[in-house]
Design a protein around this motif. Structure first.
Motif, short mmCIF file in Angstrom:
data_model
loop_
_atom_site.label_atom_id
_atom_site.label_comp_id
_atom_site.label_asym_id
_atom_site.label_seq_id
_atom_site.Cartn_x
_atom_site.Cartn_y
_atom_site.Cartn_z
N SER B 24 2.63 131.40 6.55
CA SER B 24 1.40 131.13 7.30
C SER B 24 1.12 129.64 7.25
N TYR B 25 0.48 129.14 8.30
CA TYR B 25 0.16 127.71 8.36
C TYR B 25 -1.23 127.55 8.94
N LYS B 26 -1.71 126.30 8.96
CA LYS B 26 -3.15 126.13 9.26
C LYS B 26 -3.46 125.42 10.56
N THR B 27 -2.58 124.56 11.04
CA THR B 27 -2.92 123.82 12.26
C THR B 27 -1.85 124.05 13.32
N SER B 28 -2.14 123.65 14.55
CA SER B 28 -1.19 123.89 15.63
C SER B 28 0.10 123.11 15.37
N ILE B 29 1.20 123.73 15.76
CA ILE B 29 2.50 123.17 15.44
C ILE B 29 3.33 122.93 16.69
N ASN B 30 4.32 122.07 16.56
CA ASN B 30 5.31 121.84 17.60
C ASN B 30 6.47 122.82 17.41
N ASN B 31 6.89 122.96 16.17
CA ASN B 31 7.91 123.95 15.85
C ASN B 31 7.82 124.35 14.38
N LEU B 32 8.49 125.43 14.03
CA LEU B 32 8.54 125.91 12.66
C LEU B 32 10.01 126.14 12.32
N GLN B 33 10.39 125.76 11.11
CA GLN B 33 11.79 125.86 10.72
C GLN B 33 11.90 126.60 9.39
N TRP B 34 13.02 127.26 9.19
CA TRP B 34 13.32 127.91 7.93
C TRP B 34 14.55 127.25 7.31
N TYR B 35 14.47 127.05 6.00
CA TYR B 35 15.54 126.45 5.23
C TYR B 35 15.86 127.32 4.03
N ARG B 36 17.08 127.15 3.55
CA ARG B 36 17.55 127.87 2.37
C ARG B 36 17.96 126.84 1.33
N GLN B 37 17.70 127.15 0.05
CA GLN B 37 18.08 126.26 -1.03
C GLN B 37 18.73 127.06 -2.14
N ASN B 38 19.91 126.62 -2.51
CA ASN B 38 20.61 127.20 -3.66
C ASN B 38 20.51 126.25 -4.83
N ASP B 83 23.16 135.99 -0.38
CA ASP B 83 21.90 135.55 0.23
C ASP B 83 20.88 135.15 -0.84
N THR B 84 21.19 135.40 -2.09
CA THR B 84 20.30 135.01 -3.18
C THR B 84 20.07 133.51 -3.15
N ALA B 85 18.80 133.11 -3.00
CA ALA B 85 18.44 131.70 -2.83
C ALA B 85 16.93 131.62 -2.70
N SER B 86 16.44 130.39 -2.58
CA SER B 86 15.04 130.19 -2.21
C SER B 86 14.97 129.85 -0.74
N TYR B 87 13.96 130.39 -0.07
CA TYR B 87 13.80 130.19 1.37
C TYR B 87 12.45 129.52 1.61
N PHE B 88 12.49 128.46 2.42
CA PHE B 88 11.28 127.68 2.70
C PHE B 88 11.00 127.65 4.18
N CYS B 89 9.74 127.78 4.54
CA CYS B 89 9.38 127.48 5.92
C CYS B 89 8.84 126.05 5.96
N ALA B 90 8.99 125.42 7.09
CA ALA B 90 8.54 124.04 7.26
C ALA B 90 7.95 123.91 8.65
N THR B 91 6.83 123.24 8.73
CA THR B 91 6.16 123.10 10.01
C THR B 91 6.09 121.65 10.44
N ARG B 92 6.27 121.45 11.71
CA ARG B 92 6.07 120.13 12.31
C ARG B 92 4.80 120.22 13.15
N PHE B 93 3.83 119.40 12.83
CA PHE B 93 2.57 119.49 13.53
C PHE B 93 2.68 118.92 14.93
N ASN B 94 1.74 119.30 15.76
CA ASN B 94 1.76 118.93 17.16
C ASN B 94 1.24 117.50 17.31
#
Lengths: 114, 112
Positions: B24-38, B83-94
């Protein structure tokens, strides 16, 4: 290069010493970012370079932190008078345009201040 | 904070099951991305969804975006131990010239 390269991969330093962390982005990528990640935490934005524009330094936690990007390529993050709370993994990323692209991350530098 | 927030913080499943992570995010975005980290080192970009898109697929990954609810979900189907890893969402604001803001991540453990 083929990927984003960061050096050193690990750095142990004594409290009060200065450290320099290096990032070599993908050739041709105009945008370069520094983040840091404390143990078990998310990524904290530090600074962002886009082409020849003035960098966005809004994430730097104190004036002990500075970064430069020479010739639009290699970047150096400098931490002066290191403190124990500076211990973290410092991650560098680059992207081709800085607008709608995914980032390519380096493997990070794990900094330990003792 | 304007960062994305992932839910749950940790998820444990068996191989073959599906894994769903939410952001979940709080302000309007241009795009949203998902990343994985091992292993707590470099992140790998998985998928990008733009604000005018509602769903996107990549292999076993399915991402949805609901801008009215300011939320996104990442579904990994037929999970594997790898698939065991940490997954992050990242937002780019508008807003031009802004860097991605990352959430704190979901730690996924897939046991065989």
């Amino acid at each position: 290069g083929a990927g984003v390269s960061q050096s050193p991969s690990n750095k142990v330093t004594e409290k009060g010493k200065d450290v320099e962390l290096r990032c070599d982005p993908i050739s041709g990528h105009t945008a370069l970012y520094w983040y840091r990640q404390s143990l078990g935490q998310g990524l904290e934005f530090l600074i962002y370079f886009q082409g020849n524009s003035a960098p966005d330094k809004s994430g730097l936690p104190s004036d002990r932190f500075s970064a430069e990007r020479t010739g639009g390529s290699v970047s150096t993050l400098t931490i002066q008078r290191t403190q124990q709370e500076d211990s973290a993994v410092y991650l560098c990323a680059s992207s081709s345009s800085g607008t709608g692209d995914g980032y390519t991350f380096g493997s990070g530098t794990r900094l330990t201040v003792v | 904070s304007q960062q994305g927030e992932e839910d749950p913080q940790a998820l444990s499943i068996q191989e073959g099951e599906n894994a769903t992570m939410n952001c979940s995010y709080k302000t309007s975005i241009n795009n949203l991305q998902w990343y994985r980290q091992n292993s707590g080192r470099g992140l790998v970009h998985l998928i990008l969804i733009r604000s005018n898109e509602r769903e996107k697929h990549s292999g076993r990954l399915r991402v949805t975006l609901d801008t009215s609810k300011k939320s996104s979900s990442l579904l990994i189907t037929a999970s594997r131990a790898a698939d065991t890893a940490s997954y992050f969402c990242a937002t780019r604001f508008n807003q031009a010239g802004t860097a991605l803001i990352f959430g704190k991540g979901t730690t996924l453990s897939v046991s065989s």
